[in-house]
Design an enzyme around this catalytic site. Sequence first.
Site, PDB file in Angstrom:
ATOM      1  N   ILE A   1     -14.683 -22.546 -36.639  1.00  0.00           N
ATOM      2  CA  ILE A   1     -16.044 -21.694 -36.808  1.00  0.00           C
ATOM      3  C   ILE A   1     -16.486 -21.601 -38.235  1.00  0.00           C
ATOM      4  CG2 ILE A   1     -17.105 -19.458 -36.450  1.00  0.00           C
ATOM      5  CD1 ILE A   1     -15.712 -20.499 -33.987  1.00  0.00           C
TER       6      ILE A   1
ATOM      7  N   GLY B   1     -11.290 -18.065 -40.205  1.00  0.00           N
ATOM      8  CA  GLY B   1     -10.214 -17.984 -41.037  1.00  0.00           C
ATOM      9  C   GLY B   1     -10.228 -18.734 -42.289  1.00  0.00           C
TER      10      GLY B   1
ATOM     11  N   HIS C   1      -4.805 -22.818 -32.809  1.00  0.00           N
ATOM     12  CA  HIS C   1      -4.071 -22.368 -34.100  1.00  0.00           C
ATOM     13  C   HIS C   1      -4.769 -23.296 -35.060  1.00  0.00           C
ATOM     14  CE1 HIS C   1      -1.014 -19.972 -35.784  1.00  0.00           C
ATOM     15  NE2 HIS C   1      -0.875 -20.814 -36.860  1.00  0.00           N
TER      16      HIS C   1
END
Length: 374
Positions: free
Chosen positions: A292, A312, A257
Amino acid sequence: MTGPQPLTLHEIEQRAAALLPPAVHDFIAGGSGAEASLAANRAALDELFLVPRVLRDVSVRSTACELLGTPAAAPYAVAPVAYHRLAHPDGELAAARAAAKAGVPFTAATLSSYPIEEITATGATTWFQLYWLRDRGQRLDLVRRAEAAGCTALVLTVDVPWMGRRLRDIRNGFALPPEVTAANLTEAAHSAAHTAVPGSAVAVHTALSFAPTLTWADVEELRGLTDLPLVLKGVLDPEDAARAARSGVDAVVVSNHGGRQLDGAVPAVQLLGEVRAAVGDHDCRVLVDGGIRSGLDVLRCLALGADAALVGRPVLWGLATAGEAGVSAVLDLLAAELDDALGLAGCASVAEARTLRTVVRPHRTPTPPAREPS
């Protein structure tokens, strides 16, 4: 986006940090606890080196692939992130339009600040991320709305029985501004997330809304309620991945997460190979997220066995700098970097990238050169 064209996602992040209110920046950037897992996600990728192949024709390359039954221009998708309107008034609509232009899927969050129906109307290939809400009727309603709106996959987040202790938000007393709401939820306009409290109002809201009772029985029930591809996001243990595959789940997202739940949870990339082996011959895809920040990182994940990566926070940084154009800049950079890394690694396709070998080289701080005696 003003100024010189950014050459890395880090440069876009720096611009966003200068533009966003400090508490909003902390809400997006921060992790839980001492942020050990947040830092480890990035370190684990930096320690991963590729073994390139040579004497291969890479004059023509393609990053095209299929993600959950839908063609995609590249093996990555926009991860589910709550409350895009904190970064820009156009929020998820701008980000989804940019994803559509880039040819990659956009994941709409349960806590998105625009409703599902408006997001899918942008034309983006849209996956819907579902939190396990206490209100069973509202859970089912969200699934049916996602189906009716044309979402092409359902992503069930399984690692948030409640929000982790995000100390930046607690110190900031973070609450949503009135104009930013969880647009998919019935109590959106006047939720606890807007009410200032000692600590994080957003954490109070999620504790009231999310059910900490999610089990495998619920996953199996959900599998029987929808024909959409079902993805479990937040899987780290290979045994959990194997059980998901046996339960008819179409994909797992190996994820801690983004370092925002259990601080000290292992970085996802360190378990990718084991998860890939655990799902075995089952028709279950393996996705990954966490840290990432480049096309090279996407290539690293492919070499470890991932079918695709989710991105994200960089999308929010792009959104903060220039709305839709800023998100397009993020996705265009990822595409250019992935194409460059793919060719230099001796690969002409995503399939060839998955055959690359990797070597883990522990990160060490360089030792300063010895000074010459005077």
